[in-house]
Design an enzyme around this catalytic site. Structure first.
Site, PDB file in Angstrom:
ATOM      1  N   GLU A 142     -28.883 -28.951  -9.315  1.00  0.00           N
ATOM      2  CA  GLU A 142     -29.282 -28.608  -7.942  1.00  0.00           C
ATOM      3  C   GLU A 142     -30.934 -28.182  -8.009  1.00  0.00           C
ATOM      4  O   GLU A 142     -31.450 -28.065  -8.998  1.00  0.00           O
ATOM      5  CB  GLU A 142     -28.384 -27.520  -7.321  1.00  0.00           C
ATOM      6  CG  GLU A 142     -26.957 -28.223  -6.920  1.00  0.00           C
ATOM      7  CD  GLU A 142     -26.211 -27.296  -6.324  1.00  0.00           C
ATOM      8  OE1 GLU A 142     -26.159 -27.261  -5.130  1.00  0.00           O
ATOM      9  OE2 GLU A 142     -25.756 -26.241  -6.619  1.00  0.00           O
ATOM     10  N   HIS A 257     -30.928 -23.462   4.294  1.00  0.00           N
ATOM     11  CA  HIS A 257     -30.664 -24.591   3.410  1.00  0.00           C
ATOM     12  C   HIS A 257     -31.410 -25.743   3.812  1.00  0.00           C
ATOM     13  O   HIS A 257     -31.275 -26.057   5.217  1.00  0.00           O
ATOM     14  CB  HIS A 257     -29.022 -24.936   3.436  1.00  0.00           C
ATOM     15  CG  HIS A 257     -28.708 -25.911   2.294  1.00  0.00           C
ATOM     16  ND1 HIS A 257     -28.788 -27.284   2.413  1.00  0.00           N
ATOM     17  CD2 HIS A 257     -27.834 -25.603   1.323  1.00  0.00           C
ATOM     18  CE1 HIS A 257     -28.186 -27.898   1.374  1.00  0.00           C
ATOM     19  NE2 HIS A 257     -27.543 -26.880   0.587  1.00  0.00           N
ATOM     20  N   ARG A 303     -35.376 -23.993  -2.967  1.00  0.00           N
ATOM     21  CA  ARG A 303     -34.884 -24.262  -1.703  1.00  0.00           C
ATOM     22  C   ARG A 303     -35.676 -23.835  -0.436  1.00  0.00           C
ATOM     23  O   ARG A 303     -36.094 -24.529   0.519  1.00  0.00           O
ATOM     24  CB  ARG A 303     -33.418 -23.548  -1.029  1.00  0.00           C
ATOM     25  CG  ARG A 303     -32.192 -24.202  -1.855  1.00  0.00           C
ATOM     26  CD  ARG A 303     -30.974 -23.692  -1.448  1.00  0.00           C
ATOM     27  NE  ARG A 303     -29.711 -24.509  -2.091  1.00  0.00           N
ATOM     28  CZ  ARG A 303     -28.573 -24.102  -1.968  1.00  0.00           C
ATOM     29  NH1 ARG A 303     -28.429 -22.769  -1.418  1.00  0.00           N
ATOM     30  NH2 ARG A 303     -27.608 -24.785  -2.326  1.00  0.00           N
ATOM     31  N   HIS A 364     -28.542 -20.164   6.013  1.00  0.00           N
ATOM     32  CA  HIS A 364     -27.457 -20.531   4.920  1.00  0.00           C
ATOM     33  C   HIS A 364     -26.952 -19.048   4.193  1.00  0.00           C
ATOM     34  O   HIS A 364     -25.597 -19.065   4.080  1.00  0.00           O
ATOM     35  CB  HIS A 364     -27.996 -21.549   4.074  1.00  0.00           C
ATOM     36  CG  HIS A 364     -26.827 -22.147   3.372  1.00  0.00           C
ATOM     37  ND1 HIS A 364     -25.674 -22.677   3.337  1.00  0.00           N
ATOM     38  CD2 HIS A 364     -26.962 -21.960   1.662  1.00  0.00           C
ATOM     39  CE1 HIS A 364     -25.021 -22.856   2.117  1.00  0.00           C
ATOM     40  NE2 HIS A 364     -25.837 -22.382   1.152  1.00  0.00           N
ATOM     41  N   ARG A 399     -32.467 -17.108  -3.307  1.00  0.00           N
ATOM     42  CA  ARG A 399     -31.350 -17.581  -4.276  1.00  0.00           C
ATOM     43  C   ARG A 399     -31.443 -18.894  -4.914  1.00  0.00           C
ATOM     44  O   ARG A 399     -31.623 -20.296  -4.378  1.00  0.00           O
ATOM     45  CB  ARG A 399     -30.100 -17.416  -3.582  1.00  0.00           C
ATOM     46  CG  ARG A 399     -28.814 -17.789  -4.458  1.00  0.00           C
ATOM     47  CD  ARG A 399     -27.732 -17.769  -3.187  1.00  0.00           C
ATOM     48  NE  ARG A 399     -27.545 -18.956  -2.310  1.00  0.00           N
ATOM     49  CZ  ARG A 399     -26.735 -19.882  -2.451  1.00  0.00           C
ATOM     50  NH1 ARG A 399     -25.849 -20.108  -3.655  1.00  0.00           N
ATOM     51  NH2 ARG A 399     -26.783 -20.647  -1.499  1.00  0.00           N
TER      52      ARG A 399
END
Length: 541
Positions: A142, A257, A303, A364, A399
Site C-alpha cells: 500500500e 483516504h 496518503r 478516514h 498514518r
C-alpha cells in the site's frame, strides 16, 4: 516527546446531572469501552489475566471501524514468509517518513517490533489470512510502503474476518460480560483517579465502577460530511476523556483516504489502497495519470500526498472527482482480488474490470487522540486508551497504511495487561460531581445541527485549511455548543451531537494553532514554520 500546550476551548460540562444512589450499579474489575480490534483484544487480555471484564459495545460488537478495514494489517513475518529484503528497519523508515517528523521513533520501533506477535495472536484467535498458490501468506503493498508486507483476508474483507474471529472469542470467554447497544456517557473521576463511567442501555442509565477503565472507542470521522467511517464513529471517547481532564494530543491530524467511491446520492464506499498497490492508476478527467508528476512513488505515495494531489485536480478542473483505473490489469483479476468492491460497484452499474471508478478523498483516520504512554496509560490514573482513540506516537502527522490494525492488537494487549495490574479497586460507593444543565429545547433539530457541523468541518477544516476558515468554524461551533446544545439531552442522539461538537471544536482549535503545514495538516496560508512539537489540549476548569 516534545510537547507544546495550546489554548484550550472554554470549560465544558458533563452531559448529564444525576444522583448515582438511584441508579443500578455494576462492579467489574475492568471496564472496556469499544468492541473493535483494540477493545476486543484489551478485554481478552484482561480476562485472560483473571479479571472480570465489562465490555460495552455501542452497536453490535462487530460494528466498528475495524470491520470496514479492507486493505489489511502491516507486519513483518518470519523468514520464508516475508517479502525478499524486508526487515524492521525498512518498516520503521517507511513509518517515520509517512509521519512527517512527528512520529515518536522509540514508540515506532517498539510497536513494529511486535508485528509478528500481533499476527500470531490473530491467527491463534481463528483469523484466516489469505495465502498464495504456494501456500505462503499473500502479501500486498500500500501507499508509503517500500515492500509488500500487508496481509489481507478474503481479498478485501480483512476487517470483517478479524471482527468475526474476535467477536467469537469475546462471546466464548467466561470472564467477559458483553453489553451491546450501549452508550458510554461520561467517565467518573474521583480524587484525580478514573473510577468507572456512566452508560445507557435500552433507555436506562447505569453506573459501572472498576479498578481500571479502558477507552477503545475508535475514531471521529463522522464529524465530517465525507467520510469512510460508520455512523458510530462520533468521537465519543475523545470527548469523554477531554471532559474528564485527560491530555489530548495532535487533534489536528485527520487523515483523508484518497479513494472513496463518489456517486452522488449514494453512500460513500472505501476503495482500498491495495487496489493501487496491485497496479491501478489515478487519472484526471482528461484521462491522464497525474501522480507521476507529483511523487516518485506515483499512486503509492503517502496518503496525505495523494489526497492533496487529488484535491488539486478537483479544484483546478472544477470537477467532483477523479478516476481510478484498473481496466489494464489481467481479465478477472480485480474481481477475484477485490470481491466486495466488485460487488458494491456492480450494484450501481460499474464494472471495475472494464470501467473507471469515480473517487475522491474522505475523512478516514484520526492520527491524534488521548495521549498515552507505552503501556496505554493516560494522564489520568486508572484510565487507559488504545486503538484509534489513543495517540501513541506511532502515526505522527500521517498514518502509514495498515499500521492501525497492528497498533490495535499491540496496544490492546498492553492496556488489558496494564488494567489487570492497576492498583485501583472498584469502589462500591462513589461521590460524583454533578453539573447542573438546563433542559434541552424540544424544538432543537439535532439532525440538522449535526449536518451543519459536518458540512462546516468538511468545507473549512478538511484537506486544505486557512486561518480565517478555522477561526470561523471554532467560533461557530462555540456558539452552537453554548446555546443550542448547552442542555441536558434525554438520549444518545443529543449526547452524540454534543460529543461531535466538542471534537470538531478541538480539531479546529488545534488546526488553527498549528500555522505551518505538516503531514495531513495542509495550510493554504502556510507561514513556513517548521513546528514538529506535539500540541496538547486539556480541559480548563
Amino acid at each position: 516527546m516534545r510537547t507544546r500546550p495550546i489554548a484550550s476551548p472554554p470549560s465544558v460540562r458533563y452531559l448529564v446531572g444525576f444522583d448515582t444512589r438511584r441508579l443500578p450499579q455494576i462492579h467489574p474489575d475492568v471496564i472496556v469501552v469499544g468492541s473493535g480490534i483494540a477493545g476486543a483484544i484489551a478485554a481478552l487480555s484482561a480476562a485472560d489475566a483473571g479479571c472480570t471484564v465489562l465490555l460495552l459495545a455501542k452497536a453490535e460488537p462487530g460494528e466498528s471501524n475495524t470491520a470496514y478495514a479492507q486493505g489489511g494489517i502491516a507486519g513483518l513475518l518470519g523468514a520464508g514468509e516475508r517479502d525478499e529484503g524486508d526487515d524492521i528497519e525498512r518498516h520503521v523508515r517507511d513509518t517515520l517518513r509517512a509521519g512527517d517528523g512527528l512520529c515518536d521513533p522509540a514508540a515506532v520501533r517498539d510497536l513494529l517490533a511486535q508485528s509478528g506477535h500481533a499476527i500470531t495472536v490473530l491467527r491463534d484467535l481463528g483469523c484466516a489470512f489469505d495465502r498464495n498458490p504456494a501456500g505462503l501468506p499473500a502479501l500486498t503493498r500500500e501507499g508509503g510502503h517500500s515492500k509488500r508486507r500487508v496481509l489481507h483476508a478474503q481479498g478485501d474483507a480483512t476487517g470483517q474476518e478479524i471482527a468475526r474471529s474476535l467477536v467469537a472469542a469475546i462471546r466464548a470467554h467466561p470472564g467477559i460480560t458483553l453489553r451491546e447497544h450501549t452508550f458510554a456517557i461520561d467517565l467518573l473521576v474521583e480524587d484525580g483517579r478514573a473510577r468507572g463511567l456512566l452508560f445507557e442501555q435500552g433507555g436506562e442509565l447505569y453506573v459501572a465502577t472498576a479498578g481500571a477503565t479502558i477507552l477503545a472507542t475508535g475514531g471521529c470521522g463522522r464529524v465530517y460530511r465525507e467520510t469512510t467511517n460508520p455512523r458510530i464513529a462520533t468521537g465519543d471517547g475523545l470527548a469523554m476523556a477531554y471532559r474528564a481532564g485527560a491530555d489530548l494530543a495532535d487533534m489536528e491530524f485527520v487523515q483523508f483516504h484518497p479513494t472513496t467511491l463518489y456517486v452522488a446520492g449514494r453512500a460513500r464506499l472505501l476503495i482500498t489502497e491495495a487496489m493501487r498497490g496491485e497496479g491501478a492508476y489515478l487519472k484526471n478527467h482528461a484521462g491522464e495519470r497525474f501522480m507521476e508528476q507529483v511523487h516518485p512513488d506515483a499512486e503509492l505515495a503517502p496518503r496525505n500526498v495523494v489526497s492533496t494531489a487529488i484535491l488539486r485536480q478537483i479544484v483546478e478542473g472544477d470537477v467532483p472527482h477523479v478516476w481510478l483505473d484498473a481496466t489494464h490489469l489481467p481479465p478477472g483479476y480485480v474481481e477475484r482480488r477485490f470481491p466486495n468492491i466488485h460487488r458494491a460497484c456492480a450494484s450501481i452499474g460499474i464494472d471495475i474490470g472494464r470501467e473507471w471508478i469515480p473517487v475522491h478523498p474522505s475523512a478516514h483516520y484520526h492520527c491524534g487522540g488521548v495521549l498515552v504512554d507505552a503501556a496505554g496509560a493516560t494522564t489520568i490514573p486508572g484510565l487507559f486508551a488504545c486503538g484509534e482513540v489513543a495517540c501513541t506516537g506511532l502515526h505522527g502527522a500521517n498514518r502509514l497504511a495498515s499500521n492501525s490494525l497492528l497498533e490495535g492488537v499491540i496496544t490492546g494487549l498492553r492496556c488489558g495487561q496494564g488494567a489487570a495490574n492497576a492498583d485501583g479497586e472498584a469502589p462500591t460507593q462513589l461521590r460524583l460531581r454533578c453539573e447542573s444543565l438546563r433542559p434541552s429545547d424540544p424544538f432543537i433539530d439535532v439532525a440538522d445541527l449535526l449536518s451543519s457541523l459536518r458540512t462546516q468541518m468538511w468545507k473549512r477544516v478538511g484537506i486544505l485549511r486557512h486561518a480565517a476558515d478555522l477561526a470561523s468554524v471554532r467560533r461557530g461551533i462555540g456558539f452552537w455548543s453554548e446555546h443550542q446544545a448547552h442542555a441536558q439531552f434525554p438520549d444518545r442522539s443529543g449526547w452524540q451531537l454534543q460529543n461531535a461538537l466538542l471534537v470538531g471544536r478541538l480539531i479546529a482549535t488545534a488546526a488553527e494553532q498549528r500555522t505551518g503545514s505538516v503531514g495531513t495538516h495542509l495550510r493554504g496560508d502556510d507561514d513556513g514554520s517548521a513546528d514538529t512539537s506535539h500540541h496538547l489540549l486539556r480541559r480548563s476548569e
